[in-house]
Enzyme design. Structure first.
Site, PDB file in Angstrom:
ATOM      1  N   HIS A  84       1.721   4.681  -2.824  1.00 23.18           N
ATOM      2  CA  HIS A  84       1.892   6.137  -2.693  1.00 23.18           C
ATOM      3  C   HIS A  84       3.257   6.555  -3.252  1.00 23.18           C
ATOM      4  CE1 HIS A  84      -1.673   6.894  -0.316  1.00 23.18           C
ATOM      5  NE2 HIS A  84      -1.301   6.090   0.652  1.00 23.18           N
TER       6      HIS A  84
ATOM      7  N   HIS B   2       3.217   6.797  -6.929  1.00 23.60           N
ATOM      8  CA  HIS B   2       2.488   7.999  -7.353  1.00 23.60           C
ATOM      9  C   HIS B   2       3.454   9.196  -7.382  1.00 23.60           C
ATOM     10  CE1 HIS B   2      -1.764  10.051  -6.853  1.00 23.60           C
ATOM     11  NE2 HIS B   2      -1.257  10.229  -8.055  1.00 23.60           N
TER      12      HIS B   2
ATOM     13  N   HIS C 144       0.828  -1.206   0.000  1.00 18.56           N
ATOM     14  CA  HIS C 144       0.000   0.000   0.000  1.00 18.56           C
ATOM     15  C   HIS C 144       0.867   1.263   0.000  1.00 18.56           C
ATOM     16  CE1 HIS C 144      -3.479   2.569   1.191  1.00 18.56           C
ATOM     17  NE2 HIS C 144      -2.506   3.281   1.734  1.00 18.56           N
ATOM     18  N   GLU C 145       1.774   1.339   0.945  1.00 19.45           N
ATOM     19  CA  GLU C 145       2.589   2.556   1.045  1.00 19.45           C
ATOM     20  C   GLU C 145       3.454   2.728  -0.198  1.00 19.45           C
ATOM     21  OE1 GLU C 145       1.862   4.770   3.091  1.00 19.45           O
ATOM     22  OE2 GLU C 145       0.574   3.497   4.315  1.00 19.45           O
TER      23      GLU C 145
HETATM   24 ZN   LIG Z   1      -2.453   5.315   2.257  1.00 21.48          ZN
END
Ligand SMILES: [Zn+2]
Length: 659
Positions: free
Chosen positions: A456, A459, A452-453
């Site tokens: 980011h 991104h 998940h991290e």
């Molecule tokens: Zn998050």
């Protein structure tokens, strides 16, 4: 100040502008903040007072270039304050945050500057979008108010930022204080030997030799509750968890009222309406409607799960029993337990053969550890990231381990924001809270969090925008979790999982039947997970739509009852007094964002699955249409460009068993 003495004063000469952590000392922060704010104000004044006709270049672009020193020190400082704080850092934070709020107001409430921005005409599409963001930012920051109201607004912002800092510091102290001390090792039955050793080590660090200390993680549910057989110890751990932040009760009362006052000053009915005006959801009604759709089926699922657990337990299931019996039920149903899985999730393998490998398969990027580059703590690892053609892309810092000086949870920070305007390439950090071991073995939840991290991080790393304001994750809050949630899908993708989930001692791949059961078990306990999340979301929502000064604890109870998410056995993921996302973390009236983003996420996962899954062309499309755009386009337009249509909610409902 002499630049040779204060490393913030000149741009870093390290690769990618990595901050020179080894040269940064605590006494450098305040002078750098002070000079950074002064320089920024001088730059802003020069733009506002420019005698030339306002143009995009001499106004908006000039503002985008302004504040370089302040950006440098802020990025380093706030990362440090979250991930490796000290009493000195806390004092600086206390001192500097209200001054930064005041500083932001000094920029946004500069009437001459605002008049100039309004006179600018923008040419290209990205320029028009940027100008539009500036006008929105300034308007929402009070640029249209009269002088007296602006004065009141300055006072509110300053007080709110002080309170947010105090909230966070109270919570960190209380979380450490409320760690549960266990006198007899026998009480720890159910934990692995490794875990017990870890608790003994924590006790030693605290000067409690011979005892064991269970520290608390941020959410209500504590990981040890799934394993501890001693029911009274489970109750003690749970009670310690939900009692956190008592000192914050008065503080959140004040914050909620001040936020409402600020919203009204700016022409909104309440804080939620103020927040939503700048989000993809648009209106509070859209959010309320979506939450109302989810609550009844989620609560029905949780009640069904509770009945099953009570049958297994032979007694009523209290909050401190749920995880324990859920784990038992999971083992019975899927014949799978955490202890059997963890040897297959060794941290380095998960990172390099899982998280990085998935990114290589999808996007062609590669990673090289740079041991010659130092992080801000000995545990931080620095990787250089290369694009598919071998061109340098950015730096990725991994700070994976828990420590007393780090706040709970997991998050991503940008140390350097990508922008073509400044020729800057991204430097990003992922922070997790994984207890260190020899080797470090992770739970599957932690594996998922790492993916998940890193979503980011991608991104930010793939950001390909001209203006810093649009860099990477600078998108509305109810959109920002979308790419990171999508990246979680690769944690369980068969080819990725087979590549990283290998026994740390034998190197054997995880047996297929264990994989199958792991995947199957992901659907387990979804009623509980959805309800505890919705309860926290609805609490956030109530504080920012309905609160008018009642007793905080009574308000919390009533708010949950009013919407029917007050199942006694399923407490909210965060109770108000330790809900740092909404009081100190920028998620006020925004915790709904996770499920809002999950609609886009589930719909995107469906797209990948329909189009052959793990393929370079799929990754490239997601990167091109979505990840690379940052905030430079309307986020929903980017979604449509990627997906080929508007988002649909059905994939999310199916995933959570809510159809
Ligand atoms: Zn998050």
């Amino acid at each position: 100040m002499n630049p040779a003495e204060n490393p913030f004063l000149s741009p870093s000469d390290l690769p990618y502008g990595l901050p020179p952590f080894q040269r940064i000392r605590e006494e450098h922060y305040v002078p750098a903040f002070e000079q950074g704010m002064a320089e920024h104000l001088a730059e802003v004044a020069a733009i506002a007072d420019n005698p030339e006709r306002p143009t995009f270049e001499n106004t908006i672009e000039a503002l985008e270039r302004a504040g370089a020193l302040l950006d440098r020190v802020s990025a380093v400082f706030f990362n440090r304050a979250s991930s490796d704080t000290t009493p000195g850092i806390q004092k600086i934070q206390q001192d500097v945050t209200p001054r930064l709020a005041k500083h932001a107001d000094a920029v946004h409430l500069n009437a001459k500057l605002f008049a100039r921005i309004r006179a600018v005409e923008a040419g290209g599409e990205e320029e028009r979008w940027l100008l539009d963001r500036y006008l929105t930012d300034f308007t929402r920051a009070g640029a249209l108010l009269d002088a007296a109201d602006q004065e009141r607004l300055r006072g509110l912002n300053e007080r709110l930022s002080e309170l947010a800092t105090t909230f966070q510091q109270n919570l960190l102290a209380d979380t450490n204080d409320r760690a549960v001390v266990v006198d007899e090792a026998a009480e720890l039955d159910g934990l692995t030997e490794d875990a017990v050793r870890g608790l003994a080590e924590t006790a030693r660090e605290r000067g409690l030799d011979g005892k064991h200390v269970i520290t608390l993680v941020l959410p209500t549910g504590q990981p040890s509750l799934a394993s501890l057989t001693d029911r009274s110890l489970r109750e003690r751990v749970h009670t310690a968890s939900i009692g956190r932040g008592a000192a914050n009760a008065e503080l959140i009362r004040e914050m909620a009222l001040l936020r409402r006052e600020r919203a009204r000053l700016l022409g909104y009915a309440d804080h939620a309406e103020y927040v939503l005006a700048d989000q993809t959801a648009g209106t509070t009604g859209a959010v309320t409607e979506m939450l109302a759709k989810l609550v009844p089926p989620a609560v029905a699922n949780a009640r069904r799960e509770q009945a099953e657990l009570e049958e297994l337990a032979g007694h009523a299931v209290r909050p401190w029993d749920w995880a324990f019996y859920a784990e038992k039920a999971r083992e019975a149903r899927y014949d799978i337990d955490g202890a059997r899985l963890r040897p297959y999730f060794e941290l380095n393998a998960v990172l390099e053969k899982g998280v990085f490998y998935a990114a290589t398969r999808l996007y062609g990027i590669t990673f090289t550890e740079r041991k010659d580059l130092a992080g801000y703590h000995p545990d931080v690892r620095v990787f250089e990231v290369f694009d598919s053609g071998g061109a340098p892309l950015g730096l990725f810092l991994g700070d994976f381990h828990a420590r007393a000086s780090k706040r709970g949870g997991a998050w991503m920070n940008s140390l350097v924001r990508q922008s073509a305007l400044e020729g800057a390439r991204p430097v990003v950090v992922n922070n997790l809270n994984i207890v260190k071991g020899e080797p470090t073995l992770m739970t599957f939840d932690e594996v998922n969090t790492m993916f998940h991290e890193f979503g980011h991080a991608l991104h930010a790393l793939f950001s390909d925008v001209r203006f810093p304001r649009f860099s990477g994750t600078a998108v509305p809050r109810d959109f920002v979790e979308y790419p990171s949630q999508v990246n979680e899908m690769w944690a369980t993708h068969p080819e990725i999982l087979a590549n990283y989930a290998k026994h740390y001692e034998t190197g054997e791949p995880m047996p297929q039947e264990l994989v199958d059961r792991l995947l199957e078990s992901q659907k387990f306990n979804q009623g509980f997970a959805t309800v505890e999340y919705l309860a926290a979301t609805l609490l956030d929502w109530a504080w920012h739509t309905e609160y008018s000064g009642e007793d905080p604890a009574a308000f919390e109870t009533k708010a949950l009852a009013d919407v029917g998410v007050d199942l006694p056995a399923v407490p909210p993921r965060y109770r108000s007094t330790y809900f740092s996302h909404i009081w100190a973390g920028g998620y006020s009236a925004g915790y709904y964002s996770y499920i809002w983003s999950e609609v886009l996420d589930a719909d995107t996962v469906e797209w990948f699955n329909e189009n052959g899954g793990l393929l370079r062309e799929n990754g490239d499309r997601f990167r091109r249409e979505l990840l690379s755009k940052g905030g430079s386009v309307d986020p929903m337009a980017a979604f449509r460009a990627f997906r080929g249509r508007d988002p649909e909610i059905t994939p999310l409902l199916a995933r959570r068993g809510l159809l």
